[in-house]
Design a protein around this motif. Structure first.
Motif, short mmCIF file in Angstrom:
data_model
loop_
_atom_site.label_atom_id
_atom_site.label_comp_id
_atom_site.label_asym_id
_atom_site.label_seq_id
_atom_site.Cartn_x
_atom_site.Cartn_y
_atom_site.Cartn_z
N THR A 69 0.83 -1.20 0.00
CA THR A 69 0.00 0.00 0.00
C THR A 69 0.87 1.25 0.00
OG1 THR A 69 -1.74 -1.16 1.22
CG2 THR A 69 -1.81 1.24 1.24
N ARG A 70 1.91 1.27 0.80
CA ARG A 70 2.76 2.46 0.89
C ARG A 70 3.49 2.72 -0.43
NH1 ARG A 70 6.82 1.77 4.05
NH2 ARG A 70 6.45 -0.34 4.81
N THR A 71 4.00 1.68 -1.06
CA THR A 71 4.68 1.88 -2.34
C THR A 71 3.70 2.31 -3.42
OG1 THR A 71 6.32 0.21 -1.73
CG2 THR A 71 6.23 0.85 -4.04
N ALA A 75 3.77 5.67 -5.73
CA ALA A 75 3.69 5.65 -7.20
C ALA A 75 2.67 6.67 -7.71
CB ALA A 75 3.32 4.25 -7.67
N ILE A 76 1.56 6.79 -7.00
CA ILE A 76 0.48 7.66 -7.45
C ILE A 76 0.73 9.12 -7.04
CG2 ILE A 76 -1.98 8.18 -7.15
CD1 ILE A 76 -2.38 5.12 -6.82
N ASP A 77 1.12 9.33 -5.79
CA ASP A 77 1.25 10.70 -5.28
C ASP A 77 2.58 11.36 -5.63
OD1 ASP A 77 -1.26 10.69 -4.19
OD2 ASP A 77 -0.61 10.32 -2.12
N LYS A 78 3.63 10.57 -5.83
CA LYS A 78 4.96 11.16 -6.02
C LYS A 78 5.53 10.87 -7.41
CE LYS A 78 6.04 10.94 -1.07
NZ LYS A 78 6.97 10.41 -0.03
N VAL A 79 5.61 9.58 -7.77
CA VAL A 79 6.26 9.24 -9.03
C VAL A 79 5.45 9.73 -10.22
CG1 VAL A 79 7.05 7.35 -10.50
CG2 VAL A 79 7.45 7.27 -8.03
N PHE A 161 4.26 2.59 -11.37
CA PHE A 161 4.37 1.59 -10.30
C PHE A 161 5.68 0.82 -10.41
CE2 PHE A 161 -0.09 2.57 -10.35
CZ PHE A 161 -0.46 2.49 -9.01
N GLU A 162 6.08 0.48 -11.62
CA GLU A 162 7.37 -0.17 -11.80
C GLU A 162 8.50 0.76 -11.34
OE1 GLU A 162 6.49 -3.06 -15.65
OE2 GLU A 162 7.06 -0.97 -15.96
N LEU A 163 8.38 2.04 -11.69
CA LEU A 163 9.44 2.99 -11.35
C LEU A 163 9.54 3.19 -9.84
CD1 LEU A 163 11.59 4.71 -12.71
CD2 LEU A 163 9.94 6.58 -12.81
N ALA A 164 8.40 3.19 -9.16
CA ALA A 164 8.43 3.33 -7.70
C ALA A 164 9.18 2.18 -7.06
CB ALA A 164 7.00 3.39 -7.15
N ALA A 165 9.00 0.97 -7.58
CA ALA A 165 9.74 -0.19 -7.07
C ALA A 165 11.20 -0.13 -7.51
CB ALA A 165 9.09 -1.47 -7.56
N PHE A 166 11.43 0.26 -8.76
CA PHE A 166 12.79 0.33 -9.30
C PHE A 166 13.64 1.31 -8.51
CE2 PHE A 166 15.79 1.35 -12.87
CZ PHE A 166 16.27 0.05 -13.06
N TYR A 167 13.02 2.35 -8.00
CA TYR A 167 13.74 3.34 -7.19
C TYR A 167 14.51 2.65 -6.06
CZ TYR A 167 14.65 7.34 -4.14
OH TYR A 167 15.26 8.28 -3.34
N LYS A 228 11.49 -5.80 -5.21
CA LYS A 228 11.42 -6.81 -6.26
C LYS A 228 10.00 -7.37 -6.34
CE LYS A 228 11.91 -10.27 -9.05
NZ LYS A 228 11.69 -10.05 -10.51
N ARG A 229 9.40 -7.67 -5.20
CA ARG A 229 8.02 -8.17 -5.20
C ARG A 229 7.09 -7.13 -5.82
NH1 ARG A 229 3.73 -8.33 -0.28
NH2 ARG A 229 2.12 -9.57 -1.34
N MET A 230 7.27 -5.87 -5.46
CA MET A 230 6.40 -4.81 -5.97
C MET A 230 6.54 -4.67 -7.48
SD MET A 230 4.26 -2.70 -4.56
CE MET A 230 3.21 -1.38 -5.20
N PHE A 231 7.77 -4.77 -8.00
CA PHE A 231 7.95 -4.68 -9.44
C PHE A 231 7.24 -5.82 -10.14
CE2 PHE A 231 9.90 -4.73 -13.55
CZ PHE A 231 10.27 -3.42 -13.80
#
Length: 237
Positions: A69-71, A75-79, A161-167, A228-231
């Motif tokens: 949820t936090r990631t 992704a939505i509010d920042k990335v 969403f991928e980019l938030a995890a990739f960060y 990794k799970r989030m990506f």
């Protein structure tokens, strides 16, 4: 005075299909981000993970137990509002990638770096079309501009969403190539984390472990594995 915490007010967390993806509802109420945007998730798998986190909350809501949820919120509010800026910041790691900067001595460390890091650079050349040059010492020497541009374009093509995890994959490991290898499943995430910690492991072998440093490293590893799970959730079919 104890810190106030939001209380659980719902019975069931459920998944709903909506335009642009999937949402989560708490007894019919739409879950929103801290920025008050609807929490619209790109895959059903991610929505299921978010719903499970909300369903697992007990009397008080504990955000530390809700990493997906936090990631997703990030992704939505920042990335999403600065996608290219975040992508370019991460792509810049390629110009001073951890895997490219090698020790001059001792011979055992030089050999270990070559054994563990060279295969990942070979993979980057073959899979990403990016041949990065190895440097000795700590003085920065720029990589080929065309190679960096190709890597930058690959990062920019990621979803929010991928980019938030990739960060986290990149910033925690210190390596753009390790981030790509984790994202694309070139090696197991735990192995990649250990590879990123080669220099620290070497120092611990020589001088002994620092308990505080190990505790911090354990938290970073947990965050890396979550990323990794989030990506994977972001690209799940």
């Amino acid at each position: 005075m104890s810190e106030w915490k939001a209380k659980r007010f719902w019975t069931n967390a459920s998944i709903v299909a909506r335009e642009g993806g999937f949402g989560v509802e708490l007894d019919g109420r739409t879950v929103r981000t801290p920025g008050k945007r609807p929490l619209t998730l790109p895959t059903q798998a991610m929505a299921a993970a978010v719903a499970a986190e909300w369903q697992a909350q007990e009397k008080a809501i504990d955000p530390t137990t809700m990493p997906v949820t936090r990631t997703a919120n990030a992704a939505i509010d920042k990335v999403a509002v600065q996608h290219d800026e975040v992508a370019d910041m991460l792509a810049a790691y390629g110009d001073a990638d951890l895997l490219c900067y090698r020790a001059e001595a001792p011979a055992e460390l030089v050999a270990r770096q070559a054994e563990l890091w060279d295969p990942l650079l070979d993979w980057a050349r073959d899979a990403l079309g990016a041949e990065l040059a190895i440097r000795t010492g700590v003085i920065h020497a720029p990589q080929d501009a065309a190679t960096l541009a190709r890597l930058q374009q690959k990062v920019r093509q990621m979803s929010d969403f991928e980019l938030a995890a990739f960060y986290d994959l990149v910033s925690l490991s210190g390596s753009l190539i390790i981030g790509f290898a984790a994202a694309e499943g070139a090696r197991e995430a735990e192995d990649l984390w250990d590879i990123s910690r080669l220099d620290e492991a070497w120092q611990a072998e020589q001088w002994g472990q620092d308990d505080d440093a190990e505790a911090v490293a354990a938290l970073k590893k947990q965050s890396f594995l979550h990323a990794k799970r989030m990506f994977s959730l972001a690209s799940a079919q």
